[in-house]
Design an enzyme around this catalytic site. Structure first.
Site, PDB file in Angstrom:
ATOM      1  CG  ASN A   8     -12.224  79.668  36.328  1.00 22.28           C
ATOM      2  OD1 ASN A   8     -11.578  78.791  35.761  1.00 22.28           O
ATOM      3  ND2 ASN A   8     -13.286  79.405  37.069  1.00 22.28           N
ATOM      4  CB  ALA A   9      -6.664  78.612  34.475  1.00 17.32           C
TER       5      ALA A   9
ATOM      6  CG  ASP B  74     -21.067  86.172  37.661  1.00 18.16           C
ATOM      7  OD1 ASP B  74     -19.904  86.006  38.079  1.00 18.16           O
ATOM      8  OD2 ASP B  74     -22.053  86.160  38.427  1.00 18.16           O
TER       9      ASP B  74
ATOM     10  NE  ARG C 175     -17.690  79.474  31.217  1.00 23.19           N
ATOM     11  CZ  ARG C 175     -17.871  78.554  32.161  1.00 23.19           C
ATOM     12  NH1 ARG C 175     -17.628  77.276  31.932  1.00 23.19           N
ATOM     13  NH2 ARG C 175     -18.288  78.902  33.360  1.00 23.19           N
TER      14      ARG C 175
HETATM   15  P1  IMP Z   1     -18.062  82.813  38.581  1.00 17.75           P
HETATM   16  O1  IMP Z   1     -18.837  82.943  37.330  1.00 17.75           O
HETATM   17  O2  IMP Z   1     -16.617  83.022  38.350  1.00 17.75           O
HETATM   18  O3  IMP Z   1     -18.619  83.613  39.719  1.00 17.75           O
HETATM   19  O4  IMP Z   1     -18.147  81.267  38.940  1.00 17.75           O
HETATM   20  C1  IMP Z   1     -19.071  80.736  39.781  1.00 17.75           C
HETATM   21  C2  IMP Z   1     -18.721  79.351  40.213  1.00 17.75           C
HETATM   22  O5  IMP Z   1     -19.571  78.489  39.483  1.00 17.75           O
HETATM   23  C3  IMP Z   1     -17.313  78.831  39.956  1.00 17.75           C
HETATM   24  O6  IMP Z   1     -16.459  79.110  41.011  1.00 17.75           O
HETATM   25  C4  IMP Z   1     -17.560  77.330  39.862  1.00 17.75           C
HETATM   26  O7  IMP Z   1     -17.620  76.772  41.147  1.00 17.75           O
HETATM   27  C5  IMP Z   1     -18.937  77.278  39.262  1.00 17.75           C
HETATM   28  N1  IMP Z   1     -18.877  77.087  37.819  1.00 17.75           N
HETATM   29  C6  IMP Z   1     -18.836  78.038  36.842  1.00 17.75           C
HETATM   30  N2  IMP Z   1     -18.800  77.458  35.644  1.00 17.75           N
HETATM   31  C7  IMP Z   1     -18.828  76.123  35.864  1.00 17.75           C
HETATM   32  C8  IMP Z   1     -18.806  75.006  34.993  1.00 17.75           C
HETATM   33  O8  IMP Z   1     -18.721  75.103  33.764  1.00 17.75           O
HETATM   34  N3  IMP Z   1     -18.860  73.800  35.593  1.00 17.75           N
HETATM   35  C9  IMP Z   1     -18.949  73.630  36.946  1.00 17.75           C
HETATM   36  N4  IMP Z   1     -18.944  74.640  37.792  1.00 17.75           N
HETATM   37  C10 IMP Z   1     -18.898  75.887  37.258  1.00 17.75           C
END
Ligand code: IMP
Length: 218
Positions: free
Chosen positions: A11-12, A80, A205
């Protein structure tokens, strides 16, 4: 000497945030920079499991590539993240990334932007008519450090949470994912409207990374 860590994410947006937040003493390499081009199957049922799966998969890849392993990499970390909505009992949680696919007949989005838009539309729909709009983002980071003297890799996990509420419509175009509908506690604007510099000091994060930095040298 700088510590060198690989960030196990494709995820960029996350990569850009992590690089902006990490202190200068830590160099963050992308998966592309170490030649890892696979998709990682997130088969866990908790954020903790998926975070561990991502970090372990990349750590195993590095260990199996002598040319990469010998190139002064100190470890791997993975993030995650889940959106946990109070009125939905903490859903979508670990299913946050592909929540819209739970709708009957839903088809896979073709782009990340389409995926994000469909997830946001689902969140607004699910909360329509709900007064309780409380929610939080929760990030679990797993760090696997490589030991210089043995094959033993030590793993640890840290967490970061930001409480907030779901907006009733989308505001702002900054950030990614659910940012245009998430209003962090203490503010009246969404992460989509607030400056990236602010998001990067108060977000889930940022808080998880602050915890990571405290234990990174243990
Ligand atoms: P994963 O941690 O890659 O499984 O991400 C889960 C999903 O949460 C992502 O695809 C985004 O839709 C959402 N997400 C993760 N971090 C953020 C953020 O900082 N802001 C908004 N949505 C987020």
């Amino acid at each position: 000497m700088k510590m060198v860590l690989v960030f196990a994410s494709n995820n960029a947006h996350k990569l850009a945030e992590v690089r902006a937040i990490m202190p200068a003493g830590v160099k963050v390499l992308s998966l592309h920079e170490i030649g890892f081009e696979q998709e990682i199957d997130e088969t866990g049922v908790t954020l903790e499991e998926n975070s561990m799966i991502k970090a372990r998969t990349v750590a195993d890849f590095i260990s199996s590539q002598p040319s990469v392993f010998s190139s002064q990499i100190d470890g791997v970390f993975a993030d995650d993240t889940g959106l946990e909505i109070d009125a939905l009992g903490g859903e979508p949680g670990v299913y946050t990334a592909r929540w819209y696919l739970q709708d009957p007949g839903a088809k896979e989005a073709k782009t990340d932007l389409e995926n994000f838009a469909r997830n946001r539309a689902k969140a607004l729909r699910e909360l329509k008519d709900k007064d309780n709009r409380g929610c939080q983002f929760r990030t679990v980071i797993t760090l696997i450090k490589f030991s210089a003297i043995s094959d033993q890799h030590s793993a640890l996990q840290v967490e970061g949470i930001v409480r907030g509420r779901m907006a009733t419509e989308e505001y702002g175009e900054g950030g990614f994912g659910y940012d245009p509908i998430f209003i962090p506690e203490g503010y009246d604007k969404t992460f989509g409207e607030l400056p990236a510099e602010l998001k990067n000091t108060i977000s889930h994060r940022a808080r998880a990374l602050a915890e990571l930095v405290k234990v990174i040298h243990d």
